[in-house]
Design a protein around this motif. Structure first.
Motif, PDB file in Angstrom:
ATOM      1  N   GLU A 129       0.869  -1.174   0.000  1.00  0.00           N
ATOM      2  CA  GLU A 129       0.000   0.000   0.000  1.00  0.00           C
ATOM      3  C   GLU A 129       0.908   1.227   0.000  1.00  0.00           C
ATOM      4  N   TRP A 130       0.445   2.326  -0.617  1.00  0.00           N
ATOM      5  CA  TRP A 130       1.289   3.517  -0.660  1.00  0.00           C
ATOM      6  C   TRP A 130       0.426   4.768  -0.756  1.00  0.00           C
ATOM      7  N   THR A 131       0.989   5.862  -0.318  1.00  0.00           N
ATOM      8  CA  THR A 131       0.379   7.183  -0.477  1.00  0.00           C
ATOM      9  C   THR A 131       1.484   8.142  -0.889  1.00  0.00           C
ATOM     10  N   SER A 132       1.119   9.205  -1.576  1.00  0.00           N
ATOM     11  CA  SER A 132       2.116  10.187  -1.996  1.00  0.00           C
ATOM     12  C   SER A 132       1.572  11.590  -1.813  1.00  0.00           C
ATOM     13  N   PRO A 171       1.338  13.326   2.812  1.00  0.00           N
ATOM     14  CA  PRO A 171       0.353  12.251   2.620  1.00  0.00           C
ATOM     15  C   PRO A 171       0.023  11.557   3.934  1.00  0.00           C
ATOM     16  N   ASP A 205      -0.697   8.263   6.287  1.00  0.00           N
ATOM     17  CA  ASP A 205      -0.070   6.945   6.326  1.00  0.00           C
ATOM     18  C   ASP A 205      -0.930   5.963   5.542  1.00  0.00           C
ATOM     19  N   PRO A 206      -0.320   5.123   4.721  1.00  0.00           N
ATOM     20  CA  PRO A 206      -1.119   4.128   4.001  1.00  0.00           C
ATOM     21  C   PRO A 206      -1.664   3.081   4.963  1.00  0.00           C
TER      22      PRO A 206
END
Length: 231
Positions: free
Chosen positions: A101-104, A111, A113-114
């Motif tokens: 999982e990722w966020t940007s 961003p 936290d994923p």
């Protein structure tokens, strides 16, 4: 290891999670040899074949073997240039499946936290690069590895920030201090950088007032009535 403290008996066990042990059914335990566990396993065991006693109830135990953690090719941190992030499976099991999982975002809009990855998350195919590019970029990644027959690994997480360069601290000319007359203040800074400043005591941001360094540079007028410092 199976422990048993009852009257003399034979102990049969199974490890397939389905077959219920019984007299003559399963593996006869020799009383000393540990049962090797290399993946998630359900062991069932029974003590029996003593004519003076009834057979024992079946004992059941679930044993979990966690997959080793995957690896990033770059540790989390701040980098001064673009790069490709690659997630590698654990060296102990190169065939482990990776879920991530990722966020940007940016340093101005960080961003969230994923979420923690699960086997329902996106599958990452190593060594597909994940570009980490652009000044002020922030990327947050969480990943788990899952080997066949094993439980998911502990979560590996990393936060990556791109800062092409961190410029030097601006200086004032004349230097900050107390003066008997109004001053025209110039701000000196690294070539190619932009200075943002305030005069109300608040911290400057990229949305603040930009210093006009020309050419020619335009000084900031500071009168004897200015109560707050330039920042």
């Amino acid at each position: 290891m199976i422990t048993y403290a009852g009257p003399p008996a034979n102990i049969y066990f199974t490890t397939d999670g389905v077959t219920v042990p019984a007299p003559g059914v399963g593996t006869l335990w020799d009383g000393v040899t540990p049962i090797p566990i290399t993946q998630d396993t359900r062991i069932m065991a029974i003590a029996c074949e003593n004519p003076a006693y009834y057979d024992s109830p079946v004992a059941t135990g679930n044993f979990y073997v966690r997959t080793d953690q995957p690896m990033f090719n770059y540790s989390g941190g701040t980098y001064h240039g673009d790069f490709d992030l690659v997630i590698n499976p654990p060296s102990s099991d190169p065939s482990a499946v990776l879920y991530y999982e990722w966020t940007s975002g940016t340093t101005l809009s960080l961003p969230a936290d994923p979420p923690d990855p699960t086997i329902s998350s996106a599958v990452y195919t190593s060594p597909t690069p994940i570009p980490v590019a652009g000044d002020f970029t922030v990327l947050k990644v969480k990943v788990i590895a899952v080997s066949a027959g094993k439980s998911p690994s502990n979560i590996l997480s990393g936060t990556y920030t791109i800062d092409y360069y961190q410029v030097g601290t601006p200086t004032f000319s004349p230097a900050a201090g107390t003066y008997d007359a109004a001053q025209s203040v110039y701000i000196n800074h690294d070539a190619g950088s932009t200075v943002y400043y305030t005069m109300d005591g608040s911290d400057p941001t990229l949305y603040g007032v930009a210093y006009d360094d020309g050419p020619p540079a335009v000084p900031i007028s500071v009168s004897d009535t200015t109560a707050n410092p330039i920042r």
